[in-house]
Design an enzyme around this catalytic site. Structure first.
Site, PDB file in Angstrom:
ATOM      1  N   GLY A   2      28.208  39.622  34.388  1.00  0.00           N
ATOM      2  CA  GLY A   2      28.621  38.418  33.784  1.00  0.00           C
ATOM      3  C   GLY A   2      29.105  37.417  34.814  1.00  0.00           C
TER       4      GLY A   2
ATOM      5  N   VAL B  19      30.854  38.771  37.879  1.00  0.00           N
ATOM      6  CA  VAL B  19      31.401  40.009  37.507  1.00  0.00           C
ATOM      7  C   VAL B  19      30.214  40.942  38.014  1.00  0.00           C
ATOM      8  CG1 VAL B  19      32.611  41.697  36.193  1.00  0.00           C
ATOM      9  CG2 VAL B  19      33.014  39.215  36.035  1.00  0.00           C
TER      10      VAL B  19
ATOM     11  N   LYS C  96      35.267  41.512  39.747  1.00  0.00           N
ATOM     12  CA  LYS C  96      35.282  40.282  39.774  1.00  0.00           C
ATOM     13  C   LYS C  96      35.279  39.833  41.206  1.00  0.00           C
ATOM     14  CE  LYS C  96      36.667  38.635  36.101  1.00  0.00           C
ATOM     15  NZ  LYS C  96      36.613  37.697  35.078  1.00  0.00           N
TER      16      LYS C  96
ATOM     17  N   ASP D  39      44.372  32.232  28.866  1.00  0.00           N
ATOM     18  CA  ASP D  39      42.871  31.882  28.757  1.00  0.00           C
ATOM     19  C   ASP D  39      42.328  32.828  27.632  1.00  0.00           C
ATOM     20  OD1 ASP D  39      40.607  30.525  28.737  1.00  0.00           O
ATOM     21  OD2 ASP D  39      39.909  31.447  30.704  1.00  0.00           O
TER      22      ASP D  39
ATOM     23  N   GLY E 143      31.608  34.197  35.104  1.00  0.00           N
ATOM     24  CA  GLY E 143      32.488  33.255  34.229  1.00  0.00           C
ATOM     25  C   GLY E 143      32.860  32.339  35.178  1.00  0.00           C
ATOM     26  N   GLY E 144      34.037  31.495  34.928  1.00  0.00           N
ATOM     27  CA  GLY E 144      34.417  30.302  35.491  1.00  0.00           C
ATOM     28  C   GLY E 144      35.124  31.010  36.658  1.00  0.00           C
ATOM     29  N   PHE E 145      35.515  32.181  36.838  1.00  0.00           N
ATOM     30  CA  PHE E 145      36.241  32.367  38.101  1.00  0.00           C
ATOM     31  C   PHE E 145      35.114  32.956  39.188  1.00  0.00           C
ATOM     32  CE2 PHE E 145      39.804  33.052  35.203  1.00  0.00           C
ATOM     33  CZ  PHE E 145      40.733  32.280  35.948  1.00  0.00           C
ATOM     34  N   GLY E 146      34.111  33.410  38.521  1.00  0.00           N
ATOM     35  CA  GLY E 146      33.077  33.970  39.530  1.00  0.00           C
ATOM     36  C   GLY E 146      32.298  34.962  38.876  1.00  0.00           C
TER      37      GLY E 146
END
Ligand SMILES: *[C@@H]1O[C@H](CO)[C@@H](O)[C@H](O)[C@H]1NC(C)=O
Ligand SMILES: *[C@@H]1O[C@H](CO)[C@@H](O)[C@H](O)[C@H]1NC(C)=O
Length: 680
Positions: A355, A362, A377, A477, A357-360
């Protein structure tokens, strides 16, 4: 005019000398054979072609002379000894552990045989009787390793001397050479066993004798070692034998001449240095010691180098495994080694990404230690050290959060700019992907029972975060893509606390809104302050999502439809039940659906004080308490849904239509993923 004139005279003189008067004589030996020279004493020719003057014995001497005498005077200038030059390479191998002796000499002598010569200091040329006698007519340049002639004791003396008729030198100097292009005087240890070049040049007209030395592989030094005024005309006879003499004494060396060239009235030819019969140094025991020392030194150096190489490899591997730790990191109990995570994710291979996501990204990984599956992550952070440090403290506590409906944070690792978070691996992916993938593409169906179960699970996780743990944790979130579905279809809320991280890193507080569009409470956009109530707001949206099967913001035709507004619209037009996901058909428990829809609207109420807290909410969901909107409603048949609808509308939800009309920039669907990137 004068220089060019004298130059012309010299040219004419040389010309005249060469072709009319002077006997020109020259020879070159790049190694010798038995017929080359006149020899006596211990002198003999080695099979290699080297001329050995002395054997490895005490008090021996050896001589070798060019077979024909050299005419030192010519008819035109009968009182001036001819110019000559000679060039040779010699080698002295000391044979004892002590230093050797004595030396060798280039000699011009009236006869190839000396009258009863003596070894030692006399170098096999003179004896105690005739030493210094003018009748000797002997000229020599000695390459002596001993001092102490006519003294009671011998001392080491690595020197060159110019002698006439005896062992008392007219001039002497220690054996050195001047490195070309410098003024550095370097010593030449003549008995080092290394071949040494020597040039002896005599200018008859100017009565200058030059002696030059250099190690074998150095070019001839431009500056001679000795340049002496000496008039050989006074000492030499008409014909002289040129050659070498060497002697040992109580101390022993082997003296060799490896090559020799000579020229009367001109420059001696160069020697073929590569082809000279160099004597192997190992022959002498003294040098064996030296060689052994050199060998030992080389070996030790090699060993040291090897150890250092091994050491640095070891260190490198250590560093790969256990990269630089900051003090505060060591306290962190849940820290993973980067190397383990690197291996677990096959080097963060793209194929392992589950995946983004906004954070980076996974990555799925399998820990090498125990084979457990994890999700790693990888967050690239440009945050200040301070930010990371604060976050690390938080991670430590987040790591201790344990709830069956949370994606447990197993640990973390900081590597350069990257922050790596290690979570439980949850196999079925995120809720939004299941919810919004058409049934045909997904083998996981979400019937109402499952949905209601998911709702209760997430509610209990939020309750845990907000109220049941030792400190209040605001998720910040909550959204369907942050809910992962386990093998048994139970929900796991992930990414808690992460939004905080981006708060820390922010420079400007004006862009403090962290969250995802569609889930952001109106007061959050105004104050930027996250609270448990903003989490409740997002949870309300999630409830509506699950009930209606619609995303928080749907682009329809040319406008963005906000889910809350859409539900309210449905109510205004008809009934709240019209908002229910058509995929559910009528397979749902009406009471539960009413609670979920009602709670969804109540939680996403624009006024935060109207929203229930998680504990209250839990009670409604579990049916322990009736939702206020639904109480006092007995079963009144068909009127019921209209009644509920009107009560909902009385909530003042229409305000949300206004407040939720977010600024244009916020209504861009892209924001949902990029909202978390604001810290980048
Ligand atoms: C010995 O050396 C001389 C030159 O130095 C050469 O003319 C002669 O042929 C050599 N003799 C042998 C047997 O190699
Ligand atoms: C001897 O050395 C001096 C000084 O370097 C030089 O001027 C002279 O030409 C040399 N003489 C011969 C014969 O090489």
């Amino acid at each position: 005019m004068a220089p060019s004139c004298s130059f012309l005279i010299i040219i004419l003189f040389i010309f005249f000398n060469f072709f009319f008067i002077s006997q020109s004589l020259q020879f070159t030996y790049n190694g010798f054979n038995s017929s080359s020279l006149l020899q006596d004493g211990s002198s003999f020719i080695e099979p290699s072609g080297a001329l050995r003057l002395t054997e490895n014995k005490r008090n021996v001497m050896g001589h070798a002379f060019y077979p024909t005498p050299i005419p030192m005077f010519n008819n035109s200038t009968p009182h001036i000894a001819s110019s000559f030059s000679t060039y040779f390479v010699f080698q002295i191998l000391p044979s004892s552990a002590n230093r050797g002796g004595f030396g060798l000499a280039f000699v011009l002598a009236p006869s190839p045989r000396f009258p009863t010569p003596e070894p030692g200091h006399y170098l096999g040329i003179f004896n105690s009787e005739n030493d210094g006698s003018p009748s000797n007519h002997v000229f020599l340049v000695e390459f002596d390793t001993m001092n102490g002639h006519q003294e009671s004791s011998d001392t080491e003396g690595n020197h060159v001397g110019i002698n006439v008729n005896g062992m008392k030198s007219m001039a002497t100097d220690s054996a050195t050479f001047v490195l070309n292009g410098t003024r550095q005087n370097r010593e030449i240890i003549m008995e080092s066993g290394m071949p040494i070049q020597a040039w002896i040049e005599y200018d008859g007209n100017r009565s200058i004798l030059n002696v030059t030395l250099s190690p074998l592989l150095h070019p001839k030094p431009a500056t001679p070692l000795m340049s002496e005024n000496i008039n050989l005309s006074e000492y030499v006879r008409d014909s002289m034998y040129a050659g070498f003499s060497a002697a040992t004494g109580e101390k022993v060396s082997s003296h060799f001449i490896l090559g020799w060239s000579f020229k009367l009235n001109g420059m001696a030819d160069p020697l073929n240095l590569d082809g000279l019969p160099v004597m192997p140094i190992e022959k002498s025991p003294r040098n064996n010691v030296k060689a052994r020392k050199v060998l030992i030194a080389t070996f030790s150096a090699l060993l040291l180098f090897l150890l250092m190489a091994l050491g640095s490899i070891f260190l490198y591997r250590r560093m790969m495994k256990c990269e630089h730790l900051e003090d505060w990191e060591l306290d962190c109990p849940r820290r993973f080694r980067y190397w383990d995570l690197y291996k677990a994710t096959k080097g963060f291979k793209e194929s392992e990404i589950i995946g983004i996501g906004g954070f980076g990204a996974v990555y799925r990984g399998v820990l090498p230690a125990n084979g457990t599956e994890v999700a790693v992550k990888k967050i690239r952070s440009n945050n200040s050290m301070q930010g990371i440090r604060e976050f690390a403290a938080e991670i430590e506590s987040l790591g201790r959060l344990r709830h069956k409906n949370l994606v447990n944070l197993q640990g973390w690792c900081k590597h350069k700019q990257d922050l790596l978070l290690v979570y439980d691996y949850v196999p079925n992916g995120s809720l939004d992907s299941i919810l919004y993938t058409s049934k045909k593409d997904s083998n996981i169906s979400l019937n109402w029972e499952k949905r209601f179960n998911i709702i209760k699970g997430i509610a209990s996780a939020l309750l845990y975060l907000h109220e049941e743990w030792e400190q209040i944790v605001i998720h910040r979130d909550v959204k369907s893509s942050n809910i992962l579905i386990d093998r048994d279809m139970s929900p796991r809320l992930g990414d808690f606390g992460l939004a905080r991280f981006y708060d820390h890193g922010k420079i400007s507080h004006t862009t403090n809104v962290v969250g995802t569009i569609g889930y952001i409470a109106p007061e959050l956009t105004r104050t930027g302050k996250a609270s448990t109530r903003t989490d409740v707001f997002a949870f309300g949206i999630l409830l509506l999502e699950l009930a209606c099967g619609r995303a928080p913001i749907v682009s329809e035709l040319d406008r963005d439809v906000v889910l809350v507004d859409w539900v309210v619209e449905c109510m205004q037009i008809g009934s709240i039940i019209d908002a229910v996901d058509v995929n559910l058909k009528s397979d749902y428990v009406v009471e539960e659906m009413e609670i979920v829809l009602g709670l969804g609207l109540l939680c996403s109420h624009p006024k935060e004080e109207k929203r229930p807290n998680m504990r209250q909410l839990m009670k409604y969901l579990n049916g322990d308490e009736l939702l206020p909107l639904l109480d006092k409603l007995s079963s009144v048949g068909s009127r019921r849904s209209q009644e509920i609808t009107s009560r909902f509308l009385a909530l003042g939800l229409s305000e949300s239509i206004v407040t939720n009309a977010l600024p244009n920039s916020f209504s861009v669907g892209e924001m949902s993923s990029s909202s978390l990137d604001t810290g980048r």
